[in-house]
Structures are given as C-alpha cells and as structure tokens.
Design an enzyme around this catalytic site. Structure first.
Site, PDB file in Angstrom:
ATOM      1  CD  GLU A 294       7.145   2.736   8.902  1.00 45.20           C
ATOM      2  OE1 GLU A 294       6.574   2.058   8.156  1.00 45.20           O
ATOM      3  OE2 GLU A 294       7.388   3.833   9.052  1.00 45.20           O
ATOM      4  CD1 TRP A 297       3.592   4.980   9.499  1.00 42.32           C
ATOM      5  CD2 TRP A 297       1.639   5.519   8.191  1.00 42.32           C
ATOM      6  NE1 TRP A 297       3.648   6.240   9.058  1.00 42.32           N
ATOM      7  CE2 TRP A 297       2.497   6.803   8.207  1.00 42.32           C
ATOM      8  CE3 TRP A 297       0.705   5.515   7.407  1.00 42.32           C
ATOM      9  CZ2 TRP A 297       2.099   7.769   7.720  1.00 42.32           C
ATOM     10  CZ3 TRP A 297       0.212   6.734   7.048  1.00 42.32           C
ATOM     11  CH2 TRP A 297       0.955   7.733   6.944  1.00 42.32           C
ATOM     12  CD1 TRP A 326      -5.933   7.689 -13.794  1.00 43.70           C
ATOM     13  CD2 TRP A 326      -3.879   8.161 -13.629  1.00 43.70           C
ATOM     14  NE1 TRP A 326      -5.957   7.997 -12.494  1.00 43.70           N
ATOM     15  CE2 TRP A 326      -4.723   8.390 -12.424  1.00 43.70           C
ATOM     16  CE3 TRP A 326      -2.687   8.638 -13.504  1.00 43.70           C
ATOM     17  CZ2 TRP A 326      -4.270   8.820 -11.219  1.00 43.70           C
ATOM     18  CZ3 TRP A 326      -2.154   9.043 -12.510  1.00 43.70           C
ATOM     19  CH2 TRP A 326      -2.797   8.896 -11.134  1.00 43.70           C
ATOM     20  CG  ASN A 364       7.860   0.517   3.236  1.00 40.36           C
ATOM     21  OD1 ASN A 364       6.634   0.062   2.754  1.00 40.36           O
ATOM     22  ND2 ASN A 364       8.061   1.595   3.841  1.00 40.36           N
ATOM     23  CD1 TRP A 382      -4.463   6.176  -8.194  1.00 34.52           C
ATOM     24  CD2 TRP A 382      -4.724   4.687  -7.054  1.00 34.52           C
ATOM     25  NE1 TRP A 382      -5.635   6.521  -7.711  1.00 34.52           N
ATOM     26  CE2 TRP A 382      -5.722   5.144  -7.068  1.00 34.52           C
ATOM     27  CE3 TRP A 382      -4.599   3.498  -6.283  1.00 34.52           C
ATOM     28  CZ2 TRP A 382      -6.907   5.049  -6.034  1.00 34.52           C
ATOM     29  CZ3 TRP A 382      -5.581   2.697  -5.556  1.00 34.52           C
ATOM     30  CH2 TRP A 382      -6.747   3.686  -5.521  1.00 34.52           C
ATOM     31  CD1 TRP A 405      -0.195  -0.021  -4.418  1.00 29.81           C
ATOM     32  CD2 TRP A 405       0.507   1.194  -5.822  1.00 29.81           C
ATOM     33  NE1 TRP A 405       0.820  -0.493  -5.016  1.00 29.81           N
ATOM     34  CE2 TRP A 405       1.140   0.213  -6.180  1.00 29.81           C
ATOM     35  CE3 TRP A 405       0.659   2.301  -6.825  1.00 29.81           C
ATOM     36  CZ2 TRP A 405       2.099  -0.199  -7.114  1.00 29.81           C
ATOM     37  CZ3 TRP A 405       1.440   2.274  -7.968  1.00 29.81           C
ATOM     38  CH2 TRP A 405       2.190   0.809  -7.892  1.00 29.81           C
TER      39      TRP A 405
END
Length: 501
Positions: A294, A297, A326, A364, A382, A405
C-alpha cells in the site's frame, strides 16, 4: 549549494510537519550556522477551501470555516513551536500569499537560503518555480529535497527507460531498486545554537484559528495531531500489523493503520514507516508485506501525477475515457446530492458517506465501493466524487485521490476493467456480514436482521414494522436498481470498448 558558507538558513515547512528525519532540515543544519523555521497559511490555498461556514453569533464579515485539515495543521504547528521553544527558538507563522510572504520573510531575516521539501502537485511546482526566481533577485537560494516519497519522478523506470503505468511491475522494480540508504533517517540534531533565537519582531507565536478564518473542529478527540499523535497511532498499529492482510477489508474492525493523515502532512516520516514494514516483510510478516504494498501504491500515484500533470486538471489517464457521456441535468444533481448525504438506499454506501461526513475519514474498502457506485450505478462523472472527497477527507492527497477515483471509474492507469462493477449488496454482505458498521452509522436500521440490513427493501413488511422502519420515511428506497444500472453502464462505456456478449 553553499558548501558551508551560508550563515543563516530558513526551513519552510509545508507537507513535512516534524523536526526529525527531515531532508530539508538536515541540509539546512549541514550548511548554516543558524536555522529559522517558518510555516505559511497560504491564502491561495485557504481561500479555495469550501468548509462549512458558521458565524457563531459574529457579524457576517467574520464568518468562520470548518475544516479539519486546517485544525490538524494548526495543532501540529503548535507542537513544533513548543519543541523549538524548548530549544531556545520558535516557529514563525505567516498568513497570506506564500509567493509574497516567504520572500519578504527571508529578506527580513537576512538568510542566504530557503530550504524546503519537494511538492509534486502542478500548482505547487509552479509556485516554487516563481518563488525561486523571486528569491534569486535578492541573492537568496531556494533548495528542494525529496522527503515525502521513497522514489520520485523518474527514479523507477521500465527496462526501456519509460514511465510505468502498471503497478505490479513498478512495485517489483521498486523493491529491486531499494537500498539501505533510501530508508536511512536524516540526522536533524542541531549543534549548539543552530536553532536560531527569534528576533523580538518575529516572535509572535501562532495566530489563532479564528484569526485565520477557521473554527476548532474537535479533531483531537479521535485524531491527535503532530508527531506525538502519529507515534501514538503507529505504536498501536504495530501491535496489529501482522494481521493487516486479514482485517484491512472489514470496516467494522480495527484493521487498518489510520496513519493516512499523518502521512499526508508529514508528521510521520515515510522512510521510518517503510523501513519498519520492509524489515517485518523480510521476517515473514504477511501483514507487513501487504501494508508495504500500500505504501508503494502511494509512491506509484505520486510518480504518475509527477509525470502526467494533466491529471490535476481533470483529464482521464486514458484519453478515450473522456468520451464517456455521464448523466447530467437536474436528475443527476439529485442523485449526486443523495450520494453526498448518504441517502441512496444502499446501506453500506450510505454508512460510508456518513462516516466521511461525520469524521473526515472513510475506510479504504468503502472508498472503492462508493466510487464505483457513483460512476457505475448512478452514471455520474467520477470528477464530482473526486472533488467531494477533496473537500471532505482529512487525509486528502491529490495524487492518491485522483488515482483512486480513476481506478474505480476504469479511466486510470492499471485500473479495474470497465465491466467490473461492484455490487453494493454483495460488498456489504461480504465485508460487513453482521452489519456492525452499518448499524454504527445508520442507527435507524439497527433492529434489522443481519440478512436484511444489507438490502432493507427486500425485507418483509413484518420485519420492517417490527424494526420500526417505514421505507421512504425512516430510510430511503433505493434511488437506482443495481441490475438495471449495470446494464446502462456497459452501454455507457461502450464508447471506449465494445462490450463483450
């Protein structure tokens, strides 16, 4: 750089609110006989914060904002100021435009150089370039150092010397490239008198939150600030780290580290955290191995933003995904409002939004669930959700927030496939099977059975009545049908890739 000739230096604290293992401070101490410290509450940033306004009985011209991040920063600065004063120095705090305040302060103090740790957001990079030019006109150096990541920019590249866009090979190369020196702490112990005593004109202490235009938030009750608060949370997590891979997906459990805000504002050193995780990984801890992944990341998303600054302006990492149309108009706004307020009729989604709105934090796993729900169940852009998180998360970090996102909406690098659509009921049954998290944040559903709490509209009338629930009054009906929404999403995304039969 000055090679020891600078007499005075100024350390500009920004996303690094600590006095240990601090790259800029280490270099300032190595080069300067006297070191000052400053922090600037930058109005170019503060004025953009939406906050929640309250006049507290004051005049309309004295409206104050509610923002947990500003409070966290203020409390962390108070800790630093006290620590500096115990060593005969103090923290200089200014409130105004950083591009104006810092050069004025550096000139007034008579420093030869300003030392800061690098910030990788495009707006911050532009600010620092401008700052360096202004300072140079007054013969003041401006030096930046890597501090908030282990590897930055183009330090980890593919075999063909290109930037990675897929995480797993990046992670593997990251681990192969790691050296002991990359994790070595920076020695920030001053020699006698190096922390400069403040001239009386500069010894003003911290301005109050109210004078900055903000309210106290009570954040310290559940998220103590500063390095001491970070150490408190870290010590608690290290007792649980070996089970991290098991508990991290279950929001009702104390399974994650809760260190994200401390990492965001640098009250803890990333080197120290990676050093501990890496050591435990080598010793065979699966939990530490997962947690280190993590942290990698985090480096990955910083690297992506640094090499693709267009992402900060709302561009999809995969340009074809900007073709998606959208939902829009009044109905779309109503759907978005229901999502923001936790009134979608899907309990896990709503509980997650209540957690965010009440605390400034979201688990998370739930961040992925609510992001998928916004873009793939509600069909909303988004970027709307990204902006909402940016305004409400105490641990908001542009690189990770944007990356998360875009991952959920399938428009980002190494994101989930566009046809992977989280089922909010299945996610709830799997990761909150007993409904404990839902009951904590939606007490109106607390009397439902463990089976029915995940989808109240499927409960029988007798159970709903016994639980004192009338759908539409005590809890919303679902605002969309997930199965219908899934089909619509596959059609919506067909402009990117033809949907497989």
């Amino acid at each position: 750089m000055s090679n020891g000739t600078s007499r005075k230096g100024l350390v500009w604290l920004r996303r690094d609110l600590r006095l240990y293992d601090h790259a800029a401070l280490k270099h300032a101490l190595a080069e300067c006989q006297a070191v000052y410290f400053c922090f600037i509450f930058d109005t170019d940033i503060l004025d953009q914060l939406p906050g929640q306004q309250s006049n507290l009985g004051l005049s309309k011209s004295a409206l104050l904002k509610f923002d947990r991040r500003v409070d966290f920063i203020w409390q962390s600065l108070a800790e630093i100021d006290l620590e500096l004063r115990n060593q005969g120095s103090g923290l200089i705090v200014r409130h105004g435009k950083a591009v104006e305040e810092l050069p004025l302060l550096a000139t007034a103090l008579g420093v030869s150089a300003v030392y800061a740790n690098s910030d990788y957001e495009p707006s911050a990079i532009a600010r620092d370039v401008s700052m360096a030019k202004t300072l140079a006109k007054n013969d003041i150096g401006f030096y930046e150092f890597k501090d908030q990541v282990i590897f930055e920019k183009k330090e980890i590249l593919t075999n063909s010397n290109t930037v990675f866009s897929v995480f797993t090979p990046y992670k593997n190369n990251w681990l192969r490239s790691l050296r002991e020196i990359d994790l070595a702490p920076h020695d920030c112990l001053p020699k006698a008198g190096q922390f400069a005593r403040l001239p009386k004109a500069f010894d003003l202490g911290l301005p109050s939150l109210a004078s900055l235009g903000f309210l106290p938030t009570g954040l310290e009750q559940y998220l103590p600030a500063g390095s001491k608060g970070g150490e408190l949370f870290l010590n608690d997590f290290l007792k649980r780290i070996d089970q991290y891979q098991i508990g991290r997906d279950f929001p009702a459990l104390k399974g994650v580290s809760y260190l994200s805000t401390h990492l965001r504002f640098g009250t803890l050193s990333i080197r120290g955290l990676v050093r501990e995780a890496h050591r435990r990984m080598l010793a065979g801890s699966l939990g530490a191995t997962t947690w280190l992944g993590e942290l990698i990341w985090r480096d990955f998303y910083f690297m992506i933003l640094a090499n693709h600054p267009r992402l900060a302006n709302g561009a999809a990492f995969k340009p074809d995904y900007d073709k998606i149309v959208w939902e829009s108009g009044l109905q779309a706004k109503k759907l978005f409002t229901a999502w923001c307020e936790g009134k979608t009729g899907y309990p896990l989604v709503d509980a997650a939004m209540h957690q965010l709105n009440q605390s400034g934090y979201m688990h998370n796993r739930l961040r992925m669930v609510v992001a998928s729900f916004l873009s793939k169940d509600l069909g909303l852009d988004w970027r709307w959700g990204e902006a909402y998180f940016a305004a409400h998360l105490t641990d908001f970090e542009l690189a990770s927030n944007n990356g998360g996102w875009q991952w959920a909406s399938s428009s980002g690098c190494d994101s989930q496939p566009y046809f992977r659509i989280f089922n909010p009921i299945t996610q709830s049954e799997r990761f909150d099977a007993q409904g404990n998290f839902i009951r904590r944040y939606i007490p109106a559903l607390s009397k439902l059975s463990n089976k029915s709490i995940h989808a109240p509209w499927l409960a029988g009338h007798i159970e709903l009545e016994a639980a004192g629930i009338l759908l539409g009054r005590d809890y919303p009906e679902p605002i969309v049908d997930h199965d219908v929404a899934r089909k619509n999403t596959l059609i919506r995304y067909s402009v990117v890739k033809k949907v497989a039969p």
